[in-house]
Enzyme design. Structure first.
Site, PDB file in Angstrom:
ATOM      1  N   TYR A   1       6.399 -19.151  -6.148  1.00 17.57           N
ATOM      2  CA  TYR A   1       7.386 -18.039  -6.469  1.00 17.57           C
ATOM      3  C   TYR A   1       7.458 -17.982  -4.795  1.00 17.57           C
ATOM      4  CZ  TYR A   1       3.151 -15.616  -5.390  1.00 17.57           C
ATOM      5  OH  TYR A   1       1.576 -14.987  -4.885  1.00 17.57           O
ATOM      6  N   CYS A   2       8.377 -16.937  -3.762  1.00 18.48           N
ATOM      7  CA  CYS A   2       8.688 -16.547  -2.732  1.00 18.48           C
ATOM      8  C   CYS A   2       9.272 -15.129  -2.384  1.00 18.48           C
ATOM      9  CB  CYS A   2       9.087 -18.072  -1.410  1.00 18.48           C
ATOM     10  SG  CYS A   2      10.695 -18.233  -2.776  1.00 18.48           S
ATOM     11  N   THR A   3       9.663 -14.814  -1.633  1.00 15.68           N
ATOM     12  CA  THR A   3       9.699 -13.380  -1.611  1.00 15.68           C
ATOM     13  C   THR A   3      11.565 -12.892  -1.782  1.00 15.68           C
ATOM     14  OG1 THR A   3       9.064 -13.147   1.084  1.00 15.68           O
ATOM     15  CG2 THR A   3      10.703 -11.870   0.216  1.00 15.68           C
TER      16      THR A   3
END
Length: 359
Positions: A198-200
């Site tokens: 996951y990331c922003t």
């Protein structure tokens, strides 16, 4: 037609305040082949300047990466313009969890060699062979699976103030640093573990998932729309929120609060804190975490030396900066040696415990 800003950030902020319009902070990205990024950039500037769009947008031959704000009343016109561009029709738009009319104060659309600094040679692998996109519900189920390795694809100063429970948070300053580290540490589990990332907003995972599939990982997943989209889905569907703390964002808001947990500490005194600030000394500008007490005591500075400099007349400060360039500390993002409570280095596979809530 003017293709640049003619107002300073201060002047723009005053106009926004006077206008009294609610603004939306929005982000999106799209990998696509753009024949002439400069012409495309100019087209976007003319259309978006008319819609009072402000933000930071990168355009390259490989696509577009955009973080921006605009008056809420112009959103449908903005969406119609995106839909008029073939490869941006129905592109997913991430609406910020927390709104701030002053998240961006200039419109900057820059042509870059890449929309994401990943350090990869895209010609060596199939960038379209991406991992499986999962929504919040499936993501929650996956990360409870003991056969899953959950990896935060963001940088240390982002995950320091917030992350998913039990996520591996690489101790890196840039996205490109994390790719080989994760690959090496997970090489024994290329076939037997679920690699969930996951990331922003999703863009880093978009490239990373294709890279790891190219490197032989068999079960690769990525959180659709990143943390921003996850929070909206959790709220809309009444799901359990497994993110703790704040989500770091790259605009003047600096972060969105997702849960009441405060998992970081003031870099100057060690008390619970998760608000990033830049040192008030313009020659330093170090990004670090500072509590309200230290902010008042240190006058928004990272050190007594910087504090003394800010008390000098402006012309003296300007003379001190002349020819010096940026301080090297600006790139350390909270790791400068003079900060006694900067984030400790830790192994990428350290097991994270659910933090104690502080408020």
């Amino acid at each position: 037609m003017q293709l640049y800003n003619n107002l300073s950030a201060k002047e723009r902020a005053k106009l926004i305040e006077q206008a009294g319009k609610d603004r939306l902070t929005v982000s999106f990205y799209k990998y696509a082949k753009i024949g002439n990024p400069k012409i495309f950039r100019n087209h976007l500037f003319m259309a978006w300047d008319h819609l009072e769009v402000l933000g930071r947008i990168y355009v390259a031959q490989e696509g577009i990466n955009a973080q921006l704000s605009l008056p809420a009343e112009n959103f449908h016109a903005f969406k119609a313009h995106l839909d008029s561009i073939v490869f941006l029709e129905n592109v997913r738009l991430n609406i910020a969890v927390e709104q701030d009319n002053f998240s961006f104060l200039k419109l900057k659309i820059k042509v870059r060699s890449k929309i994401l600094a990943d350090g990869l040679n895209d010609a060596t692998f199939d960038v379209t062979n991406k991992g499986e996109h999962v929504d919040a519900e499936k993501f929650n189920a996956l990360i409870e699976d003991p056969n899953t390795v959950l990896v935060d694809m963001r940088n240390h100063y982002e995950s320091e103030i917030g992350h998913f429970k039990n996520a591996i948070t690489p101790d890196v300053d840039t996205f490109r640093e994390s790719l080989p580290i994760i690959e090496d540490d997970l090489k024994a589990h290329k076939e037997d573990k679920n690699l969930v990332m996951y990331c922003t907003g999703g863009i880093r995972c978009e490239k990373a998932s294709a890279y790891y599939k190219h490197k032989g990982f068999k079960k690769v997943f990525q959180l659709e729309g990143g943390i921003i989209n996850y929070v909206h889905q959790v709220n809309e569907k009444g799901l359990e929120n497994k993110f703790i703390g704040k989500n770091f964002v790259f605009d003047d808001r600096r972060a969105e609060r997702i849960s009441d947990h405060i998992i970081a500490q003031c870099h100057q005194c060690g008390s619970p804190a998760d608000v990033h600030t830049n040192c008030a000394n313009e020659a330093c500008h170090l990004l670090f975490i500072q509590c309200e007490a230290c902010k008042e005591k240190m006058e928004n500075c990272c050190s007594s030396t910087c504090q003394e400099i800010t008390h000098l007349p402006y012309e003296e400060q300007k003379a001190l900066r002349k020819g010096q360039g940026n301080s090297n500390d600006i790139f350390k993002k909270g790791r400068a040696d003079h900060l006694p409570y900067k984030k400790d280095l830790r192994n990428i596979f350290e097991t994270l415990q659910t933090p104690t809530t502080s408020k």
